[in-house]
Design a protein around this motif. Structure first.
Motif, PDB file in Angstrom:
ATOM      1  N   PRO A   1       0.803  -1.221   0.000  1.00  0.00           N
ATOM      2  CA  PRO A   1       0.000   0.000   0.000  1.00  0.00           C
ATOM      3  C   PRO A   1       0.837   1.273   0.000  1.00  0.00           C
ATOM      4  O   PRO A   1       0.350   2.345  -0.363  1.00  0.00           O
ATOM      5  CB  PRO A   1      -0.836  -0.107   1.278  1.00  0.00           C
ATOM      6  N   LEU A   2       2.112   1.181   0.373  1.00  0.00           N
ATOM      7  CA  LEU A   2       2.975   2.371   0.414  1.00  0.00           C
ATOM      8  C   LEU A   2       3.748   2.575  -0.888  1.00  0.00           C
ATOM      9  O   LEU A   2       4.479   3.549  -1.021  1.00  0.00           O
ATOM     10  CB  LEU A   2       3.949   2.255   1.588  1.00  0.00           C
ATOM     11  N   GLY A   3       3.599   1.657  -1.833  1.00  0.00           N
ATOM     12  CA  GLY A   3       4.276   1.796  -3.124  1.00  0.00           C
ATOM     13  C   GLY A   3       5.785   1.621  -3.043  1.00  0.00           C
ATOM     14  O   GLY A   3       6.519   2.170  -3.868  1.00  0.00           O
ATOM     15  N   LEU A   4       6.262   0.874  -2.078  1.00  0.00           N
ATOM     16  CA  LEU A   4       7.708   0.706  -1.903  1.00  0.00           C
ATOM     17  C   LEU A   4       8.342  -0.117  -3.012  1.00  0.00           C
ATOM     18  O   LEU A   4       9.529   0.056  -3.309  1.00  0.00           O
ATOM     19  CB  LEU A   4       8.005   0.085  -0.543  1.00  0.00           C
ATOM     20  N   GLN A   5       7.581  -1.024  -3.634  1.00  0.00           N
ATOM     21  CA  GLN A   5       8.157  -1.823  -4.711  1.00  0.00           C
ATOM     22  C   GLN A   5       8.612  -0.923  -5.858  1.00  0.00           C
ATOM     23  O   GLN A   5       9.686  -1.130  -6.415  1.00  0.00           O
ATOM     24  CB  GLN A   5       7.158  -2.875  -5.214  1.00  0.00           C
ATOM     25  N   ARG A   6       7.832   0.099  -6.164  1.00  0.00           N
ATOM     26  CA  ARG A   6       8.243   1.048  -7.215  1.00  0.00           C
ATOM     27  C   ARG A   6       9.539   1.754  -6.820  1.00  0.00           C
ATOM     28  O   ARG A   6      10.438   1.946  -7.643  1.00  0.00           O
ATOM     29  CB  ARG A   6       7.145   2.075  -7.472  1.00  0.00           C
ATOM     30  N   GLU A   7       9.623   2.164  -5.540  1.00  0.00           N
ATOM     31  CA  GLU A   7      10.840   2.837  -5.066  1.00  0.00           C
ATOM     32  C   GLU A   7      12.034   1.888  -5.088  1.00  0.00           C
ATOM     33  O   GLU A   7      13.156   2.323  -5.354  1.00  0.00           O
ATOM     34  CB  GLU A   7      10.635   3.376  -3.649  1.00  0.00           C
ATOM     35  N   LEU A   8      11.813   0.626  -4.805  1.00  0.00           N
ATOM     36  CA  LEU A   8      12.901  -0.347  -4.838  1.00  0.00           C
ATOM     37  C   LEU A   8      13.332  -0.663  -6.267  1.00  0.00           C
ATOM     38  O   LEU A   8      14.508  -0.923  -6.530  1.00  0.00           O
ATOM     39  CB  LEU A   8      12.486  -1.637  -4.125  1.00  0.00           C
ATOM     40  N   ASP A   9      12.393  -0.640  -7.186  1.00  0.00           N
ATOM     41  CA  ASP A   9      12.707  -0.937  -8.582  1.00  0.00           C
ATOM     42  C   ASP A   9      13.426   0.217  -9.277  1.00  0.00           C
ATOM     43  O   ASP A   9      14.224  -0.006 -10.188  1.00  0.00           O
ATOM     44  CB  ASP A   9      11.432  -1.269  -9.361  1.00  0.00           C
ATOM     45  N   ALA A  10      13.143   1.452  -8.858  1.00  0.00           N
ATOM     46  CA  ALA A  10      13.661   2.639  -9.549  1.00  0.00           C
ATOM     47  C   ALA A  10      15.185   2.661  -9.693  1.00  0.00           C
ATOM     48  O   ALA A  10      15.681   2.908 -10.793  1.00  0.00           O
ATOM     49  CB  ALA A  10      13.166   3.909  -8.852  1.00  0.00           C
ATOM     50  N   PRO A  11      15.970   2.413  -8.631  1.00  0.00           N
ATOM     51  CA  PRO A  11      17.427   2.497  -8.798  1.00  0.00           C
ATOM     52  C   PRO A  11      18.052   1.300  -9.512  1.00  0.00           C
ATOM     53  O   PRO A  11      19.244   1.302  -9.791  1.00  0.00           O
ATOM     54  CB  PRO A  11      17.965   2.604  -7.365  1.00  0.00           C
ATOM     55  N   LEU A  12      17.268   0.285  -9.778  1.00  0.00           N
ATOM     56  CA  LEU A  12      17.822  -0.905 -10.416  1.00  0.00           C
ATOM     57  C   LEU A  12      18.027  -0.662 -11.898  1.00  0.00           C
ATOM     58  O   LEU A  12      17.135  -0.242 -12.607  1.00  0.00           O
ATOM     59  CB  LEU A  12      16.904  -2.108 -10.203  1.00  0.00           C
ATOM     60  N   GLY A  13      19.215  -0.919 -12.343  1.00  0.00           N
ATOM     61  CA  GLY A  13      19.541  -0.783 -13.761  1.00  0.00           C
ATOM     62  C   GLY A  13      20.398  -1.952 -14.153  1.00  0.00           C
ATOM     63  O   GLY A  13      20.176  -3.079 -13.732  1.00  0.00           O
ATOM     64  N   THR A  14      21.421  -1.688 -14.911  1.00  0.00           N
ATOM     65  CA  THR A  14      22.308  -2.760 -15.344  1.00  0.00           C
ATOM     66  C   THR A  14      23.392  -3.053 -14.315  1.00  0.00           C
ATOM     67  O   THR A  14      23.980  -4.116 -14.328  1.00  0.00           O
ATOM     68  CB  THR A  14      22.969  -2.391 -16.689  1.00  0.00           C
ATOM     69  N   GLU A  15      23.687  -2.086 -13.442  1.00  0.00           N
ATOM     70  CA  GLU A  15      24.733  -2.260 -12.427  1.00  0.00           C
ATOM     71  C   GLU A  15      24.135  -2.819 -11.137  1.00  0.00           C
ATOM     72  O   GLU A  15      23.044  -2.430 -10.740  1.00  0.00           O
ATOM     73  CB  GLU A  15      25.419  -0.921 -12.130  1.00  0.00           C
ATOM     74  N   PRO A  16      24.858  -3.696 -10.459  1.00  0.00           N
ATOM     75  CA  PRO A  16      24.375  -4.214  -9.172  1.00  0.00           C
ATOM     76  C   PRO A  16      24.301  -3.092  -8.121  1.00  0.00           C
ATOM     77  O   PRO A  16      25.088  -2.159  -8.147  1.00  0.00           O
ATOM     78  CB  PRO A  16      25.414  -5.247  -8.761  1.00  0.00           C
ATOM     79  N   VAL A  17      23.335  -3.228  -7.223  1.00  0.00           N
ATOM     80  CA  VAL A  17      23.169  -2.272  -6.133  1.00  0.00           C
ATOM     81  C   VAL A  17      23.165  -3.078  -4.837  1.00  0.00           C
ATOM     82  O   VAL A  17      22.501  -4.104  -4.744  1.00  0.00           O
ATOM     83  CB  VAL A  17      21.825  -1.502  -6.279  1.00  0.00           C
ATOM     84  N   GLU A  18      23.918  -2.600  -3.845  1.00  0.00           N
ATOM     85  CA  GLU A  18      23.936  -3.291  -2.563  1.00  0.00           C
ATOM     86  C   GLU A  18      22.568  -3.195  -1.907  1.00  0.00           C
ATOM     87  O   GLU A  18      21.884  -2.176  -2.028  1.00  0.00           O
ATOM     88  CB  GLU A  18      24.999  -2.687  -1.644  1.00  0.00           C
ATOM     89  N   PHE A  19      22.211  -4.257  -1.185  1.00  0.00           N
ATOM     90  CA  PHE A  19      20.892  -4.323  -0.549  1.00  0.00           C
ATOM     91  C   PHE A  19      20.658  -3.126   0.374  1.00  0.00           C
ATOM     92  O   PHE A  19      19.628  -2.464   0.304  1.00  0.00           O
ATOM     93  CB  PHE A  19      20.769  -5.645   0.236  1.00  0.00           C
ATOM     94  N   GLY A  20      21.626  -2.830   1.243  1.00  0.00           N
ATOM     95  CA  GLY A  20      21.492  -1.713   2.179  1.00  0.00           C
ATOM     96  C   GLY A  20      21.311  -0.388   1.468  1.00  0.00           C
ATOM     97  O   GLY A  20      20.493   0.455   1.868  1.00  0.00           O
ATOM     98  N   GLN A  21      22.072  -0.175   0.411  1.00  0.00           N
ATOM     99  CA  GLN A  21      21.977   1.068  -0.365  1.00  0.00           C
ATOM    100  C   GLN A  21      20.602   1.162  -1.042  1.00  0.00           C
ATOM    101  O   GLN A  21      19.999   2.231  -1.092  1.00  0.00           O
ATOM    102  CB  GLN A  21      23.094   1.093  -1.414  1.00  0.00           C
ATOM    103  N   LEU A  22      20.111   0.043  -1.528  1.00  0.00           N
ATOM    104  CA  LEU A  22      18.810   0.006  -2.195  1.00  0.00           C
ATOM    105  C   LEU A  22      17.692   0.406  -1.234  1.00  0.00           C
ATOM    106  O   LEU A  22      16.885   1.281  -1.552  1.00  0.00           O
ATOM    107  CB  LEU A  22      18.556  -1.399  -2.749  1.00  0.00           C
ATOM    108  N   VAL A  23      17.645  -0.197  -0.053  1.00  0.00           N
ATOM    109  CA  VAL A  23      16.555   0.116   0.875  1.00  0.00           C
ATOM    110  C   VAL A  23      16.695   1.522   1.457  1.00  0.00           C
ATOM    111  O   VAL A  23      15.693   2.184   1.739  1.00  0.00           O
ATOM    112  CB  VAL A  23      16.404  -0.936   1.994  1.00  0.00           C
ATOM    113  N   GLU A  24      17.912   2.010   1.638  1.00  0.00           N
ATOM    114  CA  GLU A  24      18.119   3.369   2.153  1.00  0.00           C
ATOM    115  C   GLU A  24      17.669   4.426   1.151  1.00  0.00           C
ATOM    116  O   GLU A  24      17.369   5.558   1.529  1.00  0.00           O
ATOM    117  CB  GLU A  24      19.588   3.594   2.525  1.00  0.00           C
ATOM    118  N   SER A  25      17.552   4.060  -0.114  1.00  0.00           N
ATOM    119  CA  SER A  25      17.131   5.029  -1.134  1.00  0.00           C
ATOM    120  C   SER A  25      15.614   5.239  -1.147  1.00  0.00           C
ATOM    121  O   SER A  25      15.110   6.080  -1.881  1.00  0.00           O
ATOM    122  CB  SER A  25      17.608   4.585  -2.518  1.00  0.00           C
TER     123      SER A  25
END
Length: 178
Positions: A121-145
């Motif tokens: 309901p908070l739309g967090l999946q969209r926020e989690l998907d946004a920084p994902l591209g071709t480069e790997p992102v660390e889990f902690g960095q992803l959730v902090e964004s």
């Protein structure tokens, strides 16, 4: 219960565990304390109210009494026997639930957490998907964004675990069956 799409009352943790287990067989209905049974026995008269009557998906009925084994007394055994006889007369199944094997409760409890689809309901999946591209992102960095890192951490962890379990279960099924 998920299978009946409503809440059901219970008087003990043992009764709650039975309702949870019944949810996995997708009962059509559960009636708490469905009737008062009055009966005669060699020492006089007695009454008993069974704990639940479950209506199964095929229309069959299953009558339950729930009592921890260490609390079952002689008069309880008499009442359970009367309930069993009554159920047999009308073509129902009967079970007196007096306990669970240790692994059953923990397994059912774990599986029950997966009965409903994960809501966002908070739309967090969209926020989690946004920084994902071709480069790997660390889990902690992803959730902090995200706007709610603590909630996003739990959401992302569940999604990661869910994806891993799906990949694992797919590897167990031969490709000619999928």
């Amino acid at each position: 219960m998920v299978s009946t799409d409503r809440h059901h009352g219970f008087e003990s943790l043992e009764e709650a565990r039975l309702l949870l287990a019944l949810d996995f067989v997708t009962v059509a209905e559960v009636l708490p304390q469905p009737f008062r049974l009055s009966f005669e026995h060699r020492d006089g008269r007695a009454e008993h109210i069974p704990d639940f009557l479950a209506v199964m998906p095929d229309g069959g009925r299953w009558l339950f009494d729930v009592r921890p084994r260490q609390l079952v007394k002689e008069d309880d055994e008499l009442k359970f026997a009367a309930a069993q006889e009554t159920a047999a007369v009308v073509g129902w199944r009967y079970t007196a639930v007096t306990g669970w094997r240790p692994h059953v409760h923990s397994g059912v409890d774990q599986m029950s957490a997966q009965r409903r689809p994960l809501q966002d309901p908070l739309g967090l999946q969209r926020e989690l998907d946004a920084p994902l591209g071709t480069e790997p992102v660390e889990f902690g960095q992803l959730v902090e964004s995200t706007s709610l890192p603590a909630v996003a951490r739990a959401h992302a962890f569940f999604r990661t675990l869910q994806a891993a379990l799906i990949r694992y279960s797919d590897s167990l099924i031969p490709s000619n069956i999928r």
